[in-house]
Structures are given as structure tokens and as C-alpha cells.
Design a protein around this motif. Structure first.
Motif, PDB file in Angstrom:
ATOM      1  N   UNK A  18     -10.338  62.115  15.667  1.00 33.15           N
ATOM      2  CA  UNK A  18     -11.306  61.708  14.648  1.00 33.15           C
ATOM      3  C   UNK A  18     -10.903  62.276  13.296  1.00 33.15           C
ATOM      4  N   UNK A  19     -11.177  61.516  12.241  1.00 34.53           N
ATOM      5  CA  UNK A  19     -10.964  61.992  10.886  1.00 34.53           C
ATOM      6  C   UNK A  19      -9.537  61.955  10.385  1.00 34.53           C
ATOM      7  N   UNK A  20      -8.682  61.144  11.005  1.00 27.02           N
ATOM      8  CA  UNK A  20      -7.303  61.023  10.531  1.00 27.02           C
ATOM      9  C   UNK A  20      -7.278  60.014   9.376  1.00 27.02           C
ATOM     10  N   UNK A  21      -6.874  60.443   8.181  1.00 26.16           N
ATOM     11  CA  UNK A  21      -6.745  59.482   7.077  1.00 26.16           C
ATOM     12  C   UNK A  21      -5.587  58.512   7.346  1.00 26.16           C
ATOM     13  N   UNK A  22      -5.836  57.220   7.117  1.00 25.74           N
ATOM     14  CA  UNK A  22      -4.842  56.174   7.366  1.00 25.74           C
ATOM     15  C   UNK A  22      -4.755  55.292   6.126  1.00 25.74           C
ATOM     16  N   UNK A  23      -3.536  54.955   5.760  1.00 19.39           N
ATOM     17  CA  UNK A  23      -3.285  54.095   4.612  1.00 19.39           C
ATOM     18  C   UNK A  23      -2.520  52.864   5.091  1.00 19.39           C
ATOM     19  N   UNK A  73      -2.055  60.515   7.856  1.00 23.64           N
ATOM     20  CA  UNK A  73      -1.999  61.869   7.299  1.00 23.64           C
ATOM     21  C   UNK A  73      -2.293  62.862   8.422  1.00 23.64           C
ATOM     22  N   UNK A  74      -1.279  63.134   9.227  1.00 19.85           N
ATOM     23  CA  UNK A  74      -1.458  64.005  10.384  1.00 19.85           C
ATOM     24  C   UNK A  74      -1.613  65.475   9.976  1.00 19.85           C
ATOM     25  N   UNK A  75      -1.059  65.869   8.818  1.00 21.74           N
ATOM     26  CA  UNK A  75      -1.220  67.254   8.351  1.00 21.74           C
ATOM     27  C   UNK A  75      -2.702  67.582   8.174  1.00 21.74           C
ATOM     28  N   UNK A  76      -3.443  66.642   7.586  1.00 28.68           N
ATOM     29  CA  UNK A  76      -4.879  66.825   7.380  1.00 28.68           C
ATOM     30  C   UNK A  76      -5.581  67.013   8.730  1.00 28.68           C
ATOM     31  N   UNK A  77      -5.261  66.152   9.680  1.00 29.78           N
ATOM     32  CA  UNK A  77      -5.892  66.225  10.996  1.00 29.78           C
ATOM     33  C   UNK A  77      -5.553  67.530  11.713  1.00 29.78           C
ATOM     34  N   UNK A  78      -4.276  67.878  11.757  1.00 32.84           N
ATOM     35  CA  UNK A  78      -3.867  69.081  12.478  1.00 32.84           C
ATOM     36  C   UNK A  78      -4.446  70.346  11.832  1.00 32.84           C
ATOM     37  N   UNK A  79      -4.502  70.393  10.511  1.00 36.90           N
ATOM     38  CA  UNK A  79      -5.092  71.557   9.838  1.00 36.90           C
ATOM     39  C   UNK A  79      -6.573  71.682  10.191  1.00 36.90           C
ATOM     40  N   UNK A  87       5.025  67.293  12.581  1.00 34.99           N
ATOM     41  CA  UNK A  87       4.989  66.067  11.781  1.00 34.99           C
ATOM     42  C   UNK A  87       3.766  66.070  10.847  1.00 34.99           C
ATOM     43  N   UNK A  88       3.956  66.262   9.533  1.00 34.75           N
ATOM     44  CA  UNK A  88       2.820  66.232   8.614  1.00 34.75           C
ATOM     45  C   UNK A  88       2.344  64.817   8.294  1.00 34.75           C
ATOM     46  N   UNK A  89       3.173  63.833   8.616  1.00 37.60           N
ATOM     47  CA  UNK A  89       2.843  62.434   8.335  1.00 37.60           C
ATOM     48  C   UNK A  89       3.579  61.560   9.342  1.00 37.60           C
ATOM     49  N   UNK A  90       2.933  60.486   9.729  1.00 39.74           N
ATOM     50  CA  UNK A  90       3.569  59.478  10.575  1.00 39.74           C
ATOM     51  C   UNK A  90       3.479  58.148   9.853  1.00 39.74           C
ATOM     52  N   UNK A  91       4.631  57.513   9.647  1.00 44.44           N
ATOM     53  CA  UNK A  91       4.686  56.189   9.015  1.00 44.44           C
ATOM     54  C   UNK A  91       5.191  55.191  10.043  1.00 44.44           C
TER      55      UNK A  91
END
Length: 120
Positions: A18-23, A73-79, A87-91
């Protein structure tokens, strides 16, 4: 429902992420450079996954065929969840070929690996 949706599962914790930012993005230009790559990317929409790890309102109901990219934005989620991650980001870049089909692009995520596939 959006033409493109996603679902993120935290496989290390065994629950939805939950709460993973996605673009959602598409190429800024369709003109290819000498090496065949396109220029930068332009944002179409953004969202965050809900409590079930889903982002169903991610962009318009109809998109033209072509390449698209989901950036998580996996860095946001993991923090936020207190996990140390590699992996701080997955594209995820994919090709929308059928303008009439719904595209669901799930992400299976852990602090040290990820995988994706075309869902239904």
C-alpha cells in the motif's frame, strides 16, 4: 477504469504494498535517435497504490498504441515500511499494441528483487 492498471505485492512481507507512488509516462518524442532510442518521457498520470496494493485510476480510459512506462517509487515504500532495499525505483517499459484491450501490469516486489508480467 483506466486503460492501464497495476497491482504491487510485497513478497517479502506476504501482503499488498500500500502507498507505493506510481507514475505513468509515454515518450516525449516519437522521433528515434541514431541508436533507435527515443528521447525523454512525459508524465500522463500518477497515483499511489491503495490498501490492497492496487492503482486502478492510473490515467485515461483510452490510450493510443505505443510504448509506455510505469515508474514505481519503491524507495518511498521501503522507507515507510522500515525495509532496507536495493532498488529505489522500478521502471517497467511496455508496448500497448491493442488499443481496445485493458493492460494490467503487476509488480511483485521484495527489498532485493522484483518481477513483473502482463496480468489480466
Amino acid at each position: 477504469m483506466s486503460h492501464i492498471t497495476t497491482h504491487v505485492l510485497d513478497t517479502a512481507r506476504g501482503r499488498p504494498a500500500a502507498g507505493v507512488p506510481v507514475l505513468l509516462e509515454h515518450p516525449a518524442t516519437h522521433a528515434a535517435s541514431a541508436d533507435g532510442r527515443t528521447g525523454g518521457w512525459t508524465a500522463i498520470a500518477s497515483a499511489a497504490t491503495d490498501d490492497d496494493g492496487r492503482a486502478g485510476a492510473l490515467g485515461p480510459e483510452r490510450l493510443a498504441a505505443g510504448p509506455y512506462r510505469l515508474v514505481f517509487d519503491t524507495a518511498h515504500y521501503f522507507a515507510r515500511t522500515g525495509q532496507q532495499a536495493f532498488y529505489p525505483e522500478v521502471s517497467v517499459v511496455f508496448e500497448l499494441a491493442d488499443e481496445d484491450a485493458h493492460y494490467h501490469v503487476p509488480l511483485l516486489l521484495s527489498p532485493h528483487s522484483y518481477t513483473t508480467y502482463r496480468g489480466s
